[in-house]
Structures are given as C-alpha cells and as structure tokens.
Design an enzyme around this catalytic site. Structure first.
Site, PDB file in Angstrom:
ATOM      1  N   GLN A   1       0.847  -1.194   0.000  1.00 33.47           N
ATOM      2  CA  GLN A   1       0.000   0.000   0.000  1.00 33.47           C
ATOM      3  C   GLN A   1       0.886   1.249   0.000  1.00 33.47           C
ATOM      4  O   GLN A   1       0.395   2.365  -0.158  1.00 33.47           O
ATOM      5  CB  GLN A   1      -0.886   0.030   1.250  1.00 33.47           C
ATOM      6  N   ASN A   2       2.183   1.020   0.205  1.00 31.95           N
ATOM      7  CA  ASN A   2       3.103   2.140   0.365  1.00 31.95           C
ATOM      8  C   ASN A   2       3.463   2.765  -0.977  1.00 31.95           C
ATOM      9  O   ASN A   2       3.442   2.093  -2.005  1.00 31.95           O
ATOM     10  CB  ASN A   2       4.379   1.686   1.098  1.00 31.95           C
TER      11      ASN A   2
ATOM     12  N   HIS B   1      -1.415   1.607  -4.345  1.00 32.50           N
ATOM     13  CA  HIS B   1      -1.803   3.027  -4.273  1.00 32.50           C
ATOM     14  C   HIS B   1      -0.854   3.949  -5.025  1.00 32.50           C
ATOM     15  O   HIS B   1      -0.797   5.139  -4.733  1.00 32.50           O
ATOM     16  CB  HIS B   1      -1.914   3.445  -2.801  1.00 32.50           C
TER      17      HIS B   1
ATOM     18  N   CYS C   1       0.452  12.799 -16.439  1.00 33.46           N
ATOM     19  CA  CYS C   1      -0.352  13.836 -17.098  1.00 33.46           C
ATOM     20  C   CYS C   1      -1.801  13.355 -17.179  1.00 33.46           C
ATOM     21  O   CYS C   1      -2.078  12.320 -17.796  1.00 33.46           O
ATOM     22  CB  CYS C   1       0.176  14.083 -18.510  1.00 33.46           C
TER      23      CYS C   1
ATOM     24  N   CYS D   1       2.960  19.218 -17.601  1.00 29.67           N
ATOM     25  CA  CYS D   1       3.321  18.278 -18.667  1.00 29.67           C
ATOM     26  C   CYS D   1       3.783  19.072 -19.889  1.00 29.67           C
ATOM     27  O   CYS D   1       3.491  20.272 -20.006  1.00 29.67           O
ATOM     28  CB  CYS D   1       2.081  17.446 -19.036  1.00 29.67           C
TER      29      CYS D   1
ATOM     30  N   THR E   1       0.230  -2.876   8.707  1.00 34.43           N
ATOM     31  CA  THR E   1      -0.942  -2.188   8.178  1.00 34.43           C
ATOM     32  C   THR E   1      -2.060  -2.213   9.211  1.00 34.43           C
ATOM     33  O   THR E   1      -2.305  -3.201   9.878  1.00 34.43           O
ATOM     34  CB  THR E   1      -1.421  -2.787   6.839  1.00 34.43           C
TER      35      THR E   1
ATOM     36  N   GLU F   1       0.769  -3.770  17.063  1.00 31.88           N
ATOM     37  CA  GLU F   1      -0.488  -3.913  17.831  1.00 31.88           C
ATOM     38  C   GLU F   1      -1.505  -4.678  17.003  1.00 31.88           C
ATOM     39  O   GLU F   1      -1.348  -4.854  15.793  1.00 31.88           O
ATOM     40  CB  GLU F   1      -1.033  -2.515  18.180  1.00 31.88           C
TER      41      GLU F   1
HETATM   42  C1  BV8 Z   1     -12.005   3.405  -3.310  1.00 29.52           C
HETATM   43  C2  BV8 Z   1      -2.286   7.017  -0.752  1.00 29.52           C
HETATM   44  C3  BV8 Z   1     -13.826   3.180  -4.789  1.00 29.52           C
HETATM   45  C4  BV8 Z   1      -0.973   7.615  -0.525  1.00 29.52           C
HETATM   46  C5  BV8 Z   1      -3.955   6.037   0.600  1.00 29.52           C
HETATM   47  C6  BV8 Z   1     -16.075   7.825   1.204  1.00 29.52           C
HETATM   48  C7  BV8 Z   1     -15.692   8.363  -0.027  1.00 29.52           C
HETATM   49  C8  BV8 Z   1     -14.800   7.700  -0.863  1.00 29.52           C
HETATM   50  C9  BV8 Z   1     -14.284   6.484  -0.489  1.00 29.52           C
HETATM   51  C10 BV8 Z   1     -14.640   5.984   0.738  1.00 29.52           C
HETATM   52  C11 BV8 Z   1     -15.544   6.621   1.584  1.00 29.52           C
HETATM   53  N1  BV8 Z   1     -15.685   5.850   2.707  1.00 29.52           N
HETATM   54  C12 BV8 Z   1     -14.901   4.751   2.594  1.00 29.52           C
HETATM   55  C13 BV8 Z   1     -14.288   4.816   1.409  1.00 29.52           C
HETATM   56  C14 BV8 Z   1     -13.357   3.889   0.917  1.00 29.52           C
HETATM   57  C15 BV8 Z   1     -11.958   4.447   1.240  1.00 29.52           C
HETATM   58  C16 BV8 Z   1     -11.597   3.941   2.621  1.00 29.52           C
HETATM   59  O1  BV8 Z   1     -11.269   2.799   2.761  1.00 29.52           O
HETATM   60  N2  BV8 Z   1     -11.678   4.825   3.634  1.00 29.52           N
HETATM   61  C17 BV8 Z   1     -11.381   4.367   4.988  1.00 29.52           C
HETATM   62  C18 BV8 Z   1     -10.619   5.453   5.738  1.00 29.52           C
HETATM   63  C19 BV8 Z   1     -12.685   3.977   5.664  1.00 29.52           C
HETATM   64  N3  BV8 Z   1     -11.108   3.904   0.223  1.00 29.52           N
HETATM   65  C20 BV8 Z   1     -10.866   4.601  -0.884  1.00 29.52           C
HETATM   66  O2  BV8 Z   1     -11.215   5.742  -1.094  1.00 29.52           O
HETATM   67  C21 BV8 Z   1     -10.091   3.818  -1.938  1.00 29.52           C
HETATM   68  N4  BV8 Z   1     -10.770   3.922  -3.169  1.00 29.52           N
HETATM   69  O3  BV8 Z   1     -12.612   2.859  -2.432  1.00 29.52           O
HETATM   70  O4  BV8 Z   1     -12.489   3.589  -4.583  1.00 29.52           O
HETATM   71  C22 BV8 Z   1     -14.697   4.299  -4.313  1.00 29.52           C
HETATM   72  C23 BV8 Z   1     -14.591   5.525  -4.926  1.00 29.52           C
HETATM   73  C24 BV8 Z   1     -15.451   6.547  -4.540  1.00 29.52           C
HETATM   74  C25 BV8 Z   1     -16.387   6.327  -3.515  1.00 29.52           C
HETATM   75  C26 BV8 Z   1     -16.437   5.096  -2.848  1.00 29.52           C
HETATM   76  C27 BV8 Z   1     -15.583   4.087  -3.255  1.00 29.52           C
HETATM   77  C28 BV8 Z   1      -8.699   4.397  -2.094  1.00 29.52           C
HETATM   78  C29 BV8 Z   1      -7.936   4.231  -0.813  1.00 29.52           C
HETATM   79  C30 BV8 Z   1      -6.474   4.638  -1.011  1.00 29.52           C
HETATM   80  C31 BV8 Z   1      -6.207   5.888  -0.237  1.00 29.52           C
HETATM   81  N5  BV8 Z   1      -4.803   6.207  -0.354  1.00 29.52           N
HETATM   82  N6  BV8 Z   1      -2.702   6.379   0.458  1.00 29.52           N
HETATM   83  C32 BV8 Z   1      -1.052   8.910   0.208  1.00 29.52           C
HETATM   84  O5  BV8 Z   1      -1.960   9.686  -0.024  1.00 29.52           O
HETATM   85  O6  BV8 Z   1      -0.152   9.082   1.009  1.00 29.52           O
HETATM   86  S1  BV8 Z   1      -4.436   5.370   2.077  1.00 29.52           S
HETATM   87  C33 BV8 Z   1      -3.125   5.167   3.140  1.00 29.52           C
HETATM   88  O7  BV8 Z   1      -3.674   4.628   4.347  1.00 29.52           O
HETATM   89  C34 BV8 Z   1      -2.132   4.105   2.741  1.00 29.52           C
HETATM   90  O8  BV8 Z   1      -1.910   4.045   1.370  1.00 29.52           O
HETATM   91  C35 BV8 Z   1      -2.705   2.812   3.245  1.00 29.52           C
HETATM   92  O9  BV8 Z   1      -3.361   2.096   2.252  1.00 29.52           O
HETATM   93  C36 BV8 Z   1      -3.766   3.252   4.169  1.00 29.52           C
HETATM   94  C37 BV8 Z   1      -3.646   2.491   5.465  1.00 29.52           C
HETATM   95  O10 BV8 Z   1      -2.486   2.891   6.030  1.00 29.52           O
HETATM   96  P1  BV8 Z   1      -1.477   1.774   6.584  1.00 29.52           P
HETATM   97  O11 BV8 Z   1      -0.535   1.454   5.494  1.00 29.52           O
HETATM   98  O12 BV8 Z   1      -2.219   0.639   7.187  1.00 29.52           O
HETATM   99  O13 BV8 Z   1      -0.743   2.643   7.671  1.00 29.52           O
HETATM  100  P2  BV8 Z   1      -1.319   3.158   9.061  1.00 29.52           P
HETATM  101  O14 BV8 Z   1      -0.513   4.351   9.448  1.00 29.52           O
HETATM  102  O15 BV8 Z   1      -2.811   3.255   9.012  1.00 29.52           O
HETATM  103  O16 BV8 Z   1      -0.969   1.944  10.039  1.00 29.52           O
HETATM  104  C38 BV8 Z   1       0.387   1.600  10.254  1.00 29.52           C
HETATM  105  C39 BV8 Z   1       0.384   0.260  10.958  1.00 29.52           C
HETATM  106  O17 BV8 Z   1       1.726  -0.183  11.117  1.00 29.52           O
HETATM  107  C40 BV8 Z   1      -0.229   0.303  12.353  1.00 29.52           C
HETATM  108  O18 BV8 Z   1      -1.092  -0.819  12.521  1.00 29.52           O
HETATM  109  C41 BV8 Z   1       0.984   0.215  13.292  1.00 29.52           C
HETATM  110  O19 BV8 Z   1       0.676  -0.503  14.477  1.00 29.52           O
HETATM  111  C42 BV8 Z   1       1.956  -0.580  12.441  1.00 29.52           C
HETATM  112  N7  BV8 Z   1       3.379  -0.312  12.701  1.00 29.52           N
HETATM  113  C43 BV8 Z   1       3.956   0.875  13.028  1.00 29.52           C
HETATM  114  N8  BV8 Z   1       5.295   0.709  13.115  1.00 29.52           N
HETATM  115  C44 BV8 Z   1       5.559  -0.600  12.827  1.00 29.52           C
HETATM  116  C45 BV8 Z   1       4.329  -1.258  12.566  1.00 29.52           C
HETATM  117  N9  BV8 Z   1       4.260  -2.558  12.249  1.00 29.52           N
HETATM  118  C46 BV8 Z   1       5.422  -3.248  12.188  1.00 29.52           C
HETATM  119  N10 BV8 Z   1       6.635  -2.694  12.424  1.00 29.52           N
HETATM  120  C47 BV8 Z   1       6.736  -1.383  12.746  1.00 29.52           C
HETATM  121  N11 BV8 Z   1       7.948  -0.842  12.993  1.00 29.52           N
END
Ligand code: BV8
Length: 239
Positions: free
Chosen positions: A97-98, A115, A123, A142, A182, A209
C-alpha cells in the site's frame, strides 16, 4: 520474541502484504497515530482529487516535500530480507500500500503498488508518466501544458483494475501470506489478506499492535518489522 523460523522452500508461493508500518523503521511516518501524516496534514487539502483540482500547485508542493523527506530514508533489514528471498525462491511477491518505493530500493523487483508511487507524476490529459528520483526537480506541468498529478491513488480514487487483478492473482495464489505494518482500515486494500485465508494459505501478521483483521492470522508477531522479518527468515540475509 518467540519466533518460529520459516523455511521458504516449504511453500510454493510467498506473498508479502505491506503497509506504512513496514517503512516506519526507515524513518517514514505512518498515516495514523500521534506522529502520523494525517495528524499533521489534512488529506482533504493536499491529497485528494478535489484538492488537486482546487490548488494543483499546493498538492504538488506537498508531494515534493514528502519526496524530500524520503530522500534521507533507507530500506531496513526487513526490506532486505524480503528482497533477498526473491533471489532464493521462485515465487515471492510484494503487494504494498506504500508509495515510498523502499521495497524497490532494497532490491525487490516483483512489487505491486496498490496506491501508486510518490516517485511518479502523470499527465491527466495524455497519461504520460514522469519518473522522479531522489533530489530530482519536480516538474509541475506536462509538455502538453496541463498540471501534472501525483500518480497516487487518493481517497475517493478507484484503484487501477489491472493492479487489482495482479494483486488478487498474487495473494489469491499464495500458500504463505505475511501481512506487515498495516492498520487494515483502508479498503479495498484491507480486504486482500482475507483472499489468502479463504484459499487456505498460512497467514502471518507482523504489527506492533492488533488490528480489526488480526483474527484472520494463524500467527501474529507483536514487534517491529525490521526485527521480526530477519527472525522469521534467518537464512535470508546470511550472505
Ligand atoms: C475506493 C495514498 C472506490 C498515498 C492512501 C467515502 C468516499 C470515498 C471512499 C470511501 C468513503 N468511505 C470509505 C471509502 C473507501 C476508502 C476507505 O477505505 N476509507 C477508509 C478510511 C474507511 N477507500 C478509498 O477511497 C479507496 N478507493 O474505495 O475507490 C470508491 C470511490 C469513490 C467512492 C467510494 C468508493 C482508495 C484508498 C487509497 C487511499 N490512499 N494512500 C497517500 O496519499 O499518502 S491510504 C493510506 O492509508 C495508505 O496508502 C494505506 O493504504 C492506508 C492504510 O495505512 P497503513 O498502510 O495501514 O498505515 P497506518 O498508518 O494506518 O498503520 C500503520 C500500521 O503499522 C499500524 O497498525 C501500526 O501498528 C503498524 N506499525 C507501526 N510501526 C511498525 C508497525 N508494524 C510493524 N513494524 C513497525 N515498525
């Protein structure tokens, strides 16, 4: 940390599914949590289609800043293990996802970026892709004159169907899934590990966690990716 080492050859196909926690030890901020990116920036102002249409320059500046912050970040031992396994086992893939490109910088070649990538601009008119490296000057327009757009899937953007198909094939076809760092809150990405579980893969979680999806895993290691991965695959970076 009581970790049972894995023998890669015991498995036909190994899939790593990674999130921001995979890059945390490299110094890349995660998204959620106190020091998370979304605690510092409002994604609705700098990382979504509406913001881009409203103020493309501000959005491009935000992503150029994130690239600058990444320039000092290096892949850690966990990335090295994943990359090294690809040289030792015929079927190792990363679905991430990164957008930071650290898997590729560690040497992983079979990487599916759900992502998109901070290191690409596209473009919106022609589809031309501009590849950037650390320190590169970020173009803003572009050749055709329109504002470039980060080649990133933002909230509200649909994922590329081709990318979804490739990720489905890799995760649906593995017999070992290792999900790393994640929070499993963003869809459709969060749904991928279920695919592996449903088709009988052995599923392992590495996270500091528990998450809402922790029930899916046969084993959960509560520790940092950079320590757990070398313990899981002790032979991977012996050389
Ligand atoms: C979609 C881009 C169809 C890069 C990201 C309302 C309107 C529109 C959409 C939605 C809506 N409601 C819900 C949705 C769907 C939405 C969604 O899921 N929302 C969530 C918040 C409910 N999804 C979308 O919009 C997706 N598209 O559905 O299209 C659609 C279209 C229109 C309408 C409806 C549907 C697109 C989602 C992609 C978003 N882009 N990133 C950027 O901008 O930077 S999201 C971003 O957060 C990341 O890419 C990643 O995917 C996501 C989750 O993050 P994580 O990677 O899990 O990181 P996080 O910080 O959360 O957690 C870190 C974890 O690591 C923790 O658990 C921690 O404990 C752990 N950790 C920390 N340190 C360590 C560790 N583990 C191990 N070792 C360590 N050292």
């Amino acid at each position: 940390m009581d970790i049972q080492p894995i023998i890669p050859d015991d498995y036909r196909a190994i899939a790593f599914f990674t999130g921001a926690g995979m890059s945390a030890e490299s110094g890349v901020p995660t998204y959620r949590g106190r020091a998370g990116i979304w605690a510092k920036y409002n994604w609705e102002e700098v990382a979504c289609e509406e913001a881009y249409r409203r103020d493309p320059e501000k959005v491009l500046e935000f992503h150029a800043l994130r690239r600058q912050e990444l320039a000092d970040c290096r892949p850690h031992r966990g990335h090295a293990v994943t990359a090294s396994l690809e040289d030792r086992h015929a079927h190792v893939s990363v679905v991430t996802q990164n957008i930071d490109g650290l898997h590729q910088r560690a040497g992983s070649r079979r990487v599916i970026e759900l992502h998109g990538s901070l290191w690409r601009l596209r473009c919106p008119q022609e589809g031309t892709i501009y590849h950037l490296g650390p320190g590169d000057e970020s173009p803003v327009r572009c050749r055709c004159g329109v504002w470039l757009r980060p080649d990133i899937v933002w909230f509200g953007d649909c994922l590329d169907p081709e990318v979804i198909n490739r990720a489905t094939e890799v995760i649906g076809g593995c017999d070992l899934l290792i999900a790393i760092g994640t929070s499993a809150v963003v869809w459709p990405a969060a749904g991928f590990p279920q695919l592996a579980r449903d088709q009988g893969a052995h599923c392992i979680e590495i996270n500091l966690e528990a998450t809402e999806m922790s029930f899916l895993y046969h084993a959960s290691h509560r520790g940092p990716a950079g320590e757990v991965l070398p313990a899981l695959f002790p032979t991977a970076i012996m050389a």
